[in-house]
Write an enzyme that holds these catalytic residues in place. Structure first.
Site, PDB file in Angstrom:
ATOM      1  N   LYS A 161      -9.700   1.299  -2.672  1.00  0.00           N
ATOM      2  CA  LYS A 161      -9.888   0.797  -1.308  1.00  0.00           C
ATOM      3  C   LYS A 161     -11.265   1.191  -0.776  1.00  0.00           C
ATOM      4  CE  LYS A 161      -7.570   1.113   3.237  1.00  0.00           C
ATOM      5  NZ  LYS A 161      -6.434   1.756   3.931  1.00  0.00           N
TER       6      LYS A 161
ATOM      7  N   CYS B  27      -5.133  -3.179   2.723  1.00  0.00           N
ATOM      8  CA  CYS B  27      -4.913  -2.912   4.149  1.00  0.00           C
ATOM      9  C   CYS B  27      -6.147  -3.107   5.039  1.00  0.00           C
ATOM     10  CB  CYS B  27      -4.316  -1.517   4.322  1.00  0.00           C
ATOM     11  SG  CYS B  27      -3.438  -1.283   5.901  1.00  0.00           S
TER      12      CYS B  27
ATOM     13  N   GLU C  47       0.848  -1.190   0.000  1.00  0.00           N
ATOM     14  CA  GLU C  47       0.000   0.000   0.000  1.00  0.00           C
ATOM     15  C   GLU C  47       0.887   1.244   0.000  1.00  0.00           C
ATOM     16  OE1 GLU C  47      -3.754   1.786   2.592  1.00  0.00           O
ATOM     17  OE2 GLU C  47      -2.197   0.650   3.641  1.00  0.00           O
TER      18      GLU C  47
END
Length: 279
Positions: free
Chosen positions: A117, A158, A42
């Site tokens: 995300k 994440c 990330e």
């Protein structure tokens, strides 16, 4: 069927030009090591919690120098690259609206898939440990499974790791590899990182590829590291611990079918009604 995976553990700084140069070198080294694909963490292109400073360097997808460098290097090395994520200006003319976007780049240097995300990191971990990703980033709305040869890669980033329903959606759509790049904090990484990675692999009967940020960054943050590859039975096959650089592992995708035959959790999934309130 086997795939040679290169896993990149980075300590990205605040300068995208410097990070782009490092990424080019990692792509060349991954190819030299015989990898079919390189996975990066990330925020590969920049780690900067100073929003005003970051604003000066974040670009649109068409103008992002790290993405351009990755595409050029992938084509030159004839290797696929899964960039864990980049901070991207969502609209070319809006400096304040960003997305945290993951990219799969094919061996010809073309963008094959991208994912924004979904779950943003808005947490209070204790004194001096407050994060509000939603103040700078817009969350995605679409789950994405990317085709890589005969393999399907489910994309995530994440904090997504804590929401099992996303991985249910990805594996229902055919994912047999799950990409979970991260920049985990040290406290949450020590407590939860390996446990969550192994849980996602076990419940999905899939390989988990988790490239991570590691170390003390220019913006003052520290990240946990421990980039990992976990097999579909939940075994940790590679743990890079705190080492910056590349790790390699040959995954045998037949292990996915074997795990799903032994524990057919995907086939046994059922839909159900939400709990009713009691009087």
């Amino acid at each position: 069927m086997q795939k040679r995976i290169a896993l990149c553990q980075m300590c990205s700084g605040i300068d995208p030009i410097d990070n782009a140069a490092k990424l080019r070198a990692y792509i060349r080294d991954a190819q030299a090591g015989g990898a079919d694909i390189l996975f990066t963490p990330e925020m590969t292109g920049m780690m900067d919690r100073d929003r005003m400073r970051a604003k000066a360097t974040i670009r649109s997808e068409a103008d992002d120098i790290v993405l351009k460098a990755a595409c050029e290097a992938a084509a030159a090395a004839n290797i696929s690259v899964l960039i864990g994520s980049l901070a991207i200006r969502h609209l070319a003319d809006d400096e304040d609206l960003w997305v945290n976007r993951s990219y799969l780049i094919d061996q010809n240097g073309k963008i094959a898939a991208k994912y924004d995300k979904i779950h943003l990191f808005d947490v209070d971990l204790g004194p001096g440990q407050s994060y509000r990703e939603s103040t700078a980033f817009q969350g995605g709305q679409q789950a994405v499974v990317a085709r890589f040869g005969e393999t399907n890669i489910g994309l995530s980033v994440c904090y997504d790791i804590r929401f099992a329903s996303l991985y249910t959606s990805l594996t229902n759509a055919g994912a047999n590899i799950l990409s979970i790049p991260a920049a985990f904090t040290v406290p949450t990484g020590r407590a939860h990182w390996e446990i969550l990675l192994r849980a996602r692999a076990i419940e999905s009967g899939a390989f988990v590829i988790a490239a991570a940020q590691c170390g003390d960054h220019d913006d003052g943050r520290s990240t946990h590291g421990h980039s990992m590859i976990v097999d579909p039975w939940g075994n940790v096959m590679l743990d890079m611990e705190r080492e910056i650089g590349l790790g390699f592992f040959d995954i045998d995708l037949s292990a996915v079918a074997q795990a799903r035959l032994r524990i057919p959790a995907i086939a046994n999934r059922r839909t159900f009604l939400d709990p009713q309130e009691r009087p």
